[in-house]
Write an enzyme that holds these catalytic residues in place. Structure first.
Site, PDB file in Angstrom:
ATOM      1  N   HIS B  57       0.935  -1.173   0.034  1.00 46.15           N
ATOM      2  CA  HIS B  57      -0.068  -0.131   0.093  1.00 46.15           C
ATOM      3  C   HIS B  57       0.837   1.371   0.055  1.00 46.15           C
ATOM      4  O   HIS B  57       0.305   2.453  -0.083  1.00 46.15           O
ATOM      5  CB  HIS B  57      -1.268   0.060   0.941  1.00 46.15           C
ATOM      6  CG  HIS B  57      -0.504   0.289   2.537  1.00 46.15           C
ATOM      7  ND1 HIS B  57      -0.159  -0.603   3.440  1.00 46.15           N
ATOM      8  CD2 HIS B  57      -0.271   1.576   2.984  1.00 46.15           C
ATOM      9  CE1 HIS B  57       0.106  -0.001   4.623  1.00 46.15           C
ATOM     10  NE2 HIS B  57       0.281   1.362   4.362  1.00 46.15           N
ATOM     11  N   ASP B  86       0.307  -7.483   1.850  1.00 45.37           N
ATOM     12  CA  ASP B  86       0.634  -6.003   1.889  1.00 45.37           C
ATOM     13  C   ASP B  86       2.344  -5.652   1.906  1.00 45.37           C
ATOM     14  O   ASP B  86       3.003  -5.150   2.925  1.00 45.37           O
ATOM     15  CB  ASP B  86       0.040  -5.371   3.067  1.00 45.37           C
ATOM     16  CG  ASP B  86      -0.069  -3.690   2.870  1.00 45.37           C
ATOM     17  OD1 ASP B  86       0.521  -3.322   2.043  1.00 45.37           O
ATOM     18  OD2 ASP B  86      -0.364  -3.009   3.755  1.00 45.37           O
ATOM     19  N   SER B 163       4.145   3.361   7.789  1.00 46.57           N
ATOM     20  CA  SER B 163       4.023   1.948   6.894  1.00 46.57           C
ATOM     21  C   SER B 163       5.125   1.740   6.066  1.00 46.57           C
ATOM     22  O   SER B 163       5.704   2.352   5.647  1.00 46.57           O
ATOM     23  CB  SER B 163       2.697   2.238   6.066  1.00 46.57           C
ATOM     24  OG  SER B 163       1.658   2.033   6.602  1.00 46.57           O
TER      25      SER B 163
END
Lengths: 304, 207
Positions: B57, B86, B163
């Site tokens: 992402h 992910d 992230s």
């Protein structure tokens, strides 16, 4: 070099491991299980609000096995419940009665909302004196934590950096805000629940709300405290009703102590007051009048 | 008063964070407004061919711009991407040797994590580069016994921009790739999952 950092990490993990040996999962509600602590041999302490049934309660032990337990007693006023576990060789919690927690001290909240142990860490953010829950129980000290809590942690222990238990955590006493019930309060409640199955509390069957007595009336009656408690409801057939307390009376004193907040009434209604007459000073029809009321034993889930 | 333990801890923590910043990069997918973090990864363990591991992402396009901790900016190409896990791997067209302020991550394969262990996350929230947060391992083990857990769960705050960055233990060894906050907990993809995924992603395709 990260020698100190690694030591701290290892010691935290060791505290979790040691404290976690006495933490079980409690299956007594729908959705996710809650936590409990093996407090004394064969005695598990859990939170009352996470036990939604009186029978068919099981626990998951730290080794992953399940066992049946029986409910020995519960107390909504402290949100504690006691369960009996038979025939298991399980570590008991290492309790820390002294010294009391200090502000800034490292603490860990443990839970077992299923087979796996969970932990979150933080510090004690404030320590204050005794307080009373809305149902009238006295909690020995108010511990506030700077710590995140997660689903199913209620009934789990707050431990110190060496794995000793400082209290039982619950989200059921302060509208979801985590509160730790200190060891001394748990010990007292567990003793009484094991003996009697319930915590005895006196009650009058009244609902009150604070009111300010008009200044002219307060002067005429020579009141020292202008705030009293308006009797806003009287339970039909309850102790207060039987002894002649009327809707609209303004309660000034109970048992010789001024009352200006509903919790002041609770303070006068300990378990030892059941069946023993107590003096109530009220304003009725513009005059001060003293009544004698005899508290009854509180049915479950009634406040005052 | 003197506080040798606390002073020492503070110094060691600062050093561990500095060390982690070396292996952390900023990843900006070409044309994307938001950026995330990534970890310099050496799959062969011989410092020959460097990869950046980040979240799928974060690496939303085929190309991305990578900024190293010393400020150097290089372009990178996505060589593997898995939205379910992910994860994304980007190939760096760069020799790391002159960039002494950057280095490959030390990965912890063993021993297994313990509940309560200290963990450190490094990321780039907003305009801040190399921010760090400290927490503990919240729980270990999967939902079912014997199955590799999908996540490392930590009692630790992550902000957007963390992230794809590293979650490391007290010795600075990487244990996971920070991915999201869920129910107040930080979730990171365990390094074992990253490694087995990389092995499969890099194997020649069966024809």
């Amino acid at each position: 070099m990260t020698a100190l950092l690694e030591s701290l990490s290892n010691e935290l993990a060791a505290a979790v491991e040691s404290g976690g040996r006495a933490v079980v999962a409690i299956h007594a509600r729908r959705r996710i299980p809650a936590s409990g602590v093996h407090w004394r041999s064969g005695v598990i302490v859990a939170t009352n609000h996470t036990i939604n049934r009186d029978d068919n309660i099981t626990v998951t032990l730290p080794d992953g096995t399940n066992a049946s337990v029986s409910l020995a007693g519960r107390d909504p006023s402290t949100d504690l419940a006691v369960l009996k576990l038979a025939g298991q060789n399980l570590a008991t919690a290492n309790l820390r009665l002294d010294p009391s927690p200090s502000v800034g001290e490292f603490v860990i909240a443990l839970g077992r909302p299923g087979p796996r142990l969970t932990a979150s860490w933080g510090v004690v953010s404030s320590v204050a004196g005794a307080w009373r829950t809305w149902q009238g129980a006295e909690i020995d000290s108010l511990l506030r934590l700077d710590l995140s809590i997660y689903d199913g942690f209620s009934g789990g222990p707050l431990i110190d950096a060496t794995g000793r238990v400082l209290g039982i955590n619950t989200s059921g006493l302060a509208r979801g805000t985590p509160v730790t019930i200190p060891v001394a309060t748990v010990e007292r409640t567990v003793g009484e629940l094991l003996e009697r199955g319930a915590i005895r509390r006196a009650y009058l069957g009244i609902g009150t709300q604070p009111v300010r007595v008009p200044p002219s009336l307060a002067r005429r009656l020579e009141l020292t405290n202008p705030v009293g408690l308006l009797i806003a409801s009287v339970e039909p057939g309850g102790p207060a009703d039987r002894d002649g307390v009327l809707l609209g009376d303004v309660l000034l004193e109970l048992g010789g102590a001024e009352v200006s907040d509903p919790t002041d009434v609770l303070v006068q209604l300990g378990g030892d007051r059941v069946g023993r007459p107590i003096a109530a000073r009220v304003i009725r029809g513009g005059q001060v009048k003293t009544l004698e009321v005899t508290p009854g034993e509180r049915p479950e889930s009634r406040a005052a | 008063m003197t506080a040798p333990t606390t002073t020492g801890l503070a110094r060691e923590l600062a050093a561990a964070v500095d060390e982690l910043r070396r292996v952390t990069v900023r990843v900006q997918a070409s044309g994307a407004a938001a950026s995330g973090a990534g970890v310099l990864w050496d799959p062969a363990g011989d410092d020959t061919r460097g990869l950046v591991i980040t979240n799928a992402h974060v690496a939303t396009r085929a190309q991305a711009t990578i900024r190293l901790s010393d400020g150097a900016v290089v372009r990178a190409r996505v060589v593997a991407r898995d939205r379910k896990r992910d994860l994304a791997a980007l190939e760096l067209d760069l020799d790391l040797e002159p960039h002494t302020a950057a280095g490959f991550a030390h990965v912890r394969d063993a021993p297994p994590l313990r509940v309560g262990e200290l963990v450190i996350a490094v990321g780039h929230p907003g305009d801040v580069s190399g921010a760090a947060t400290l927490g503990i391992v919240h729980t270990v083990g999967g939902d079912r016994a014997g199955v590799t857990p999908q996540w490392v769960r930590a009692d630790l705050p992550l902000a957007p921009g963390f992230s794809g960055g590293p979650l490391a233990d007290a010795s600075g060894r990487v244990i996971g790739i920070n991915t999201m906050m869920h129910g107040g907990l930080a979730l990171a993809v365990p390094v074992t999952v990253v490694e087995s995924w990389l092995r499969r992603a890099q194997a020649p395709a069966a024809s």
